[in-house]
Design a protein around this motif. Structure first.
Motif, PDB file in Angstrom:
ATOM      1  N   LEU A  68       1.044  -1.301   0.402  1.00  0.00           N
ATOM      2  CA  LEU A  68       0.025  -0.312  -0.394  1.00  0.00           C
ATOM      3  C   LEU A  68       0.910   1.404  -0.125  1.00  0.00           C
ATOM      4  CD1 LEU A  68      -1.956  -0.821   2.331  1.00  0.00           C
ATOM      5  CD2 LEU A  68      -3.486  -1.101  -0.021  1.00  0.00           C
ATOM      6  N   THR A  69       2.101   1.257   1.471  1.00  0.00           N
ATOM      7  CA  THR A  69       3.146   2.738   1.086  1.00  0.00           C
ATOM      8  C   THR A  69       4.050   2.505  -0.066  1.00  0.00           C
ATOM      9  OG1 THR A  69       3.275   2.122   3.121  1.00  0.00           O
ATOM     10  CG2 THR A  69       4.600   3.652   2.683  1.00  0.00           C
ATOM     11  N   TYR A  70       4.143   1.375  -0.785  1.00  0.00           N
ATOM     12  CA  TYR A  70       5.131   1.301  -2.191  1.00  0.00           C
ATOM     13  C   TYR A  70       3.880   2.646  -3.386  1.00  0.00           C
ATOM     14  CZ  TYR A  70       9.359   0.313  -0.528  1.00  0.00           C
ATOM     15  OH  TYR A  70      10.891   0.440  -0.116  1.00  0.00           O
ATOM     16  N   THR A  71       2.416   1.640  -3.141  1.00  0.00           N
ATOM     17  CA  THR A  71       1.577   1.921  -4.502  1.00  0.00           C
ATOM     18  C   THR A  71       0.981   3.597  -4.169  1.00  0.00           C
ATOM     19  OG1 THR A  71       0.564  -0.149  -4.027  1.00  0.00           O
ATOM     20  CG2 THR A  71      -1.145   1.793  -4.541  1.00  0.00           C
ATOM     21  N   LEU A  72       0.619   4.258  -2.978  1.00  0.00           N
ATOM     22  CA  LEU A  72       0.853   5.568  -2.683  1.00  0.00           C
ATOM     23  C   LEU A  72       1.838   6.213  -3.189  1.00  0.00           C
ATOM     24  CD1 LEU A  72      -0.686   8.184  -1.534  1.00  0.00           C
ATOM     25  CD2 LEU A  72       0.614   7.211   0.226  1.00  0.00           C
ATOM     26  N   ALA A  73       3.443   6.121  -3.197  1.00  0.00           N
ATOM     27  CA  ALA A  73       4.360   6.723  -3.678  1.00  0.00           C
ATOM     28  C   ALA A  73       4.589   6.562  -4.641  1.00  0.00           C
ATOM     29  CB  ALA A  73       5.428   5.967  -3.157  1.00  0.00           C
ATOM     30  N   GLN A  74       4.186   5.505  -5.954  1.00  0.00           N
ATOM     31  CA  GLN A  74       4.211   6.057  -6.989  1.00  0.00           C
ATOM     32  C   GLN A  74       3.214   6.795  -7.474  1.00  0.00           C
ATOM     33  OE1 GLN A  74       6.357   3.618  -9.550  1.00  0.00           O
ATOM     34  NE2 GLN A  74       4.696   5.007 -10.945  1.00  0.00           N
ATOM     35  N   ASN A  75       1.648   6.809  -6.838  1.00  0.00           N
ATOM     36  CA  ASN A  75       1.169   7.716  -7.577  1.00  0.00           C
ATOM     37  C   ASN A  75       1.385   8.321  -7.357  1.00  0.00           C
ATOM     38  OD1 ASN A  75      -1.693   6.099  -9.076  1.00  0.00           O
ATOM     39  ND2 ASN A  75      -0.685   5.065  -7.105  1.00  0.00           N
ATOM     40  N   VAL A  76       1.813   9.049  -6.431  1.00  0.00           N
ATOM     41  CA  VAL A  76       2.143  10.746  -6.224  1.00  0.00           C
ATOM     42  C   VAL A  76       3.341  10.997  -7.097  1.00  0.00           C
ATOM     43  CG1 VAL A  76       3.451  12.266  -4.293  1.00  0.00           C
ATOM     44  CG2 VAL A  76       2.046  10.411  -4.151  1.00  0.00           C
ATOM     45  N   GLN A  77       4.270  10.420  -7.272  1.00  0.00           N
ATOM     46  CA  GLN A  77       4.921  10.255  -8.490  1.00  0.00           C
ATOM     47  C   GLN A  77       4.422  11.138 -10.150  1.00  0.00           C
ATOM     48  OE1 GLN A  77       7.920   7.354  -8.574  1.00  0.00           O
ATOM     49  NE2 GLN A  77       9.440   8.136  -6.497  1.00  0.00           N
ATOM     50  N   ILE A  78       3.812  10.116 -10.086  1.00  0.00           N
ATOM     51  CA  ILE A  78       2.569   9.974 -11.549  1.00  0.00           C
ATOM     52  C   ILE A  78       2.094  11.181 -11.560  1.00  0.00           C
ATOM     53  CG2 ILE A  78      -0.055   9.213 -12.609  1.00  0.00           C
ATOM     54  CD1 ILE A  78       1.673   5.864 -11.844  1.00  0.00           C
ATOM     55  N   LYS A  79       1.515  11.702 -10.080  1.00  0.00           N
ATOM     56  CA  LYS A  79       0.499  12.250  -9.815  1.00  0.00           C
ATOM     57  C   LYS A  79       1.367  14.465  -9.505  1.00  0.00           C
ATOM     58  CE  LYS A  79      -3.672  11.022 -10.795  1.00  0.00           C
ATOM     59  NZ  LYS A  79      -4.535  11.800 -11.651  1.00  0.00           N
ATOM     60  N   SER A  80       2.627  14.354 -10.136  1.00  0.00           N
ATOM     61  CA  SER A  80       3.474  15.036  -9.591  1.00  0.00           C
ATOM     62  C   SER A  80       3.158  16.762 -10.096  1.00  0.00           C
ATOM     63  CB  SER A  80       4.748  15.058  -9.893  1.00  0.00           C
ATOM     64  OG  SER A  80       5.719  14.975 -11.338  1.00  0.00           O
ATOM     65  N   SER A  81       2.508  16.861 -11.097  1.00  0.00           N
ATOM     66  CA  SER A  81       2.569  17.786 -11.585  1.00  0.00           C
ATOM     67  C   SER A  81       1.644  18.621 -11.388  1.00  0.00           C
ATOM     68  CB  SER A  81       1.979  17.586 -13.203  1.00  0.00           C
ATOM     69  OG  SER A  81       0.587  16.901 -13.237  1.00  0.00           O
ATOM     70  N   LEU A  82       0.253  17.723 -10.191  1.00  0.00           N
ATOM     71  CA  LEU A  82      -0.477  18.635 -10.052  1.00  0.00           C
ATOM     72  C   LEU A  82      -0.045  19.125  -8.716  1.00  0.00           C
ATOM     73  CD1 LEU A  82      -3.502  15.755  -9.847  1.00  0.00           C
ATOM     74  CD2 LEU A  82      -3.642  18.407 -10.967  1.00  0.00           C
ATOM     75  N   LEU A  83       1.365  19.244  -8.326  1.00  0.00           N
ATOM     76  CA  LEU A  83       2.227  19.393  -6.238  1.00  0.00           C
ATOM     77  C   LEU A  83       2.941  20.792  -6.990  1.00  0.00           C
ATOM     78  CD1 LEU A  83       2.720  15.551  -6.065  1.00  0.00           C
ATOM     79  CD2 LEU A  83       0.851  17.237  -4.878  1.00  0.00           C
ATOM     80  N   GLU A  84       3.013  21.435  -5.524  1.00  0.00           N
ATOM     81  CA  GLU A  84       4.201  22.091  -5.649  1.00  0.00           C
ATOM     82  C   GLU A  84       5.770  21.441  -5.121  1.00  0.00           C
ATOM     83  OE1 GLU A  84       5.399  25.742  -2.360  1.00  0.00           O
ATOM     84  OE2 GLU A  84       2.609  25.506  -3.720  1.00  0.00           O
ATOM     85  N   SER A  85       5.087  20.446  -4.288  1.00  0.00           N
ATOM     86  CA  SER A  85       6.300  18.950  -3.987  1.00  0.00           C
ATOM     87  C   SER A  85       6.044  18.150  -3.321  1.00  0.00           C
ATOM     88  CB  SER A  85       7.647  20.500  -2.997  1.00  0.00           C
ATOM     89  OG  SER A  85       6.396  20.319  -1.609  1.00  0.00           O
ATOM     90  N   SER A  86       6.713  17.693  -3.230  1.00  0.00           N
ATOM     91  CA  SER A  86       6.812  15.647  -2.849  1.00  0.00           C
ATOM     92  C   SER A  86       7.667  15.656  -1.679  1.00  0.00           C
ATOM     93  CB  SER A  86       5.460  14.932  -3.591  1.00  0.00           C
ATOM     94  OG  SER A  86       6.517  14.757  -4.796  1.00  0.00           O
ATOM     95  N   GLN A  87       8.128  15.063  -0.866  1.00  0.00           N
ATOM     96  CA  GLN A  87       8.894  14.309  -0.226  1.00  0.00           C
ATOM     97  C   GLN A  87       8.164  12.369  -0.276  1.00  0.00           C
ATOM     98  OE1 GLN A  87       9.801  15.901   3.496  1.00  0.00           O
ATOM     99  NE2 GLN A  87      11.529  14.705   3.874  1.00  0.00           N
ATOM    100  N   ILE A  88       9.329  11.711  -0.880  1.00  0.00           N
ATOM    101  CA  ILE A  88       9.341  10.277  -0.425  1.00  0.00           C
ATOM    102  C   ILE A  88      10.202   9.968   0.311  1.00  0.00           C
ATOM    103  CG2 ILE A  88       7.999   8.403  -1.245  1.00  0.00           C
ATOM    104  CD1 ILE A  88       6.928  10.278  -3.779  1.00  0.00           C
ATOM    105  N   GLU A  89      10.220   9.147   1.136  1.00  0.00           N
ATOM    106  CA  GLU A  89      11.106   8.397   1.905  1.00  0.00           C
ATOM    107  C   GLU A  89      10.751   6.957   2.221  1.00  0.00           C
ATOM    108  OE1 GLU A  89      12.898  10.526   5.024  1.00  0.00           O
ATOM    109  OE2 GLU A  89      13.217  12.400   4.358  1.00  0.00           O
ATOM    110  N   LEU A  90      10.937   5.778   1.815  1.00  0.00           N
ATOM    111  CA  LEU A  90      10.747   5.040   1.909  1.00  0.00           C
ATOM    112  C   LEU A  90      12.024   3.847   2.650  1.00  0.00           C
ATOM    113  CD1 LEU A  90       9.026   3.954  -1.086  1.00  0.00           C
ATOM    114  CD2 LEU A  90       8.359   4.826   0.741  1.00  0.00           C
TER     115      LEU A  90
END
Length: 112
Positions: free
Chosen positions: A40-62
């Motif tokens: 579930l965590t890796y699925t969220l991380a991948q989807n955040v990367q896919i939606k990066s154009s909607l974001l001002e910033s993102s931080q993913i630490e796994l």
């Protein structure tokens, strides 16, 4: 115990999921609760990367036994679009927490 914290701050257009710990519900490498939270965590991380154009910033630490996924959106519409993804993942984690409370704990904060 896996501890999960989900936090939504609409006033700053920020959303975060923090995960820490191990379920220890089975043998290392065969622990189905840990595996479930991990996918579930890796699925969220991948989807955040896919939606990066909607974001001002993102931080993913796994890391093993620990994850942090935080996003800040450029707009409330962008936040809403990303929040849908977070909500789906948190629903899955919530189901695990309900079914296996001795292994998973979920806290929800903010305007979630």
């Amino acid at each position: 115990m896996i501890n999960v914290k989900y936090e939504v701050k609409e006033h700053t257009r920020q959303i975060c999921l923090y995960i820490k710990g191990h379920a220890d519900s089975g043998e290392y490498g065969k622990d189905l609760i840990c595996s479930s939270v991990s996918i579930l965590t890796y699925t969220l991380a991948q989807n955040v990367q896919i939606k990066s154009s909607l974001l001002e910033s993102s931080q993913i630490e796994l890391r093993e036994g620990e994850a942090s996924i935080c996003c800040t959106s450029q707009s409330l519409d962008g936040l809403s679009a990303v929040k849908v993804i977070f909500d789906v993942i948190v629903t899955g984690i919530g189901l695990l927490a309900d079914d296996y409370p001795e292994y998973v704990h979920l806290d929800v904060f903010g305007e979630a």
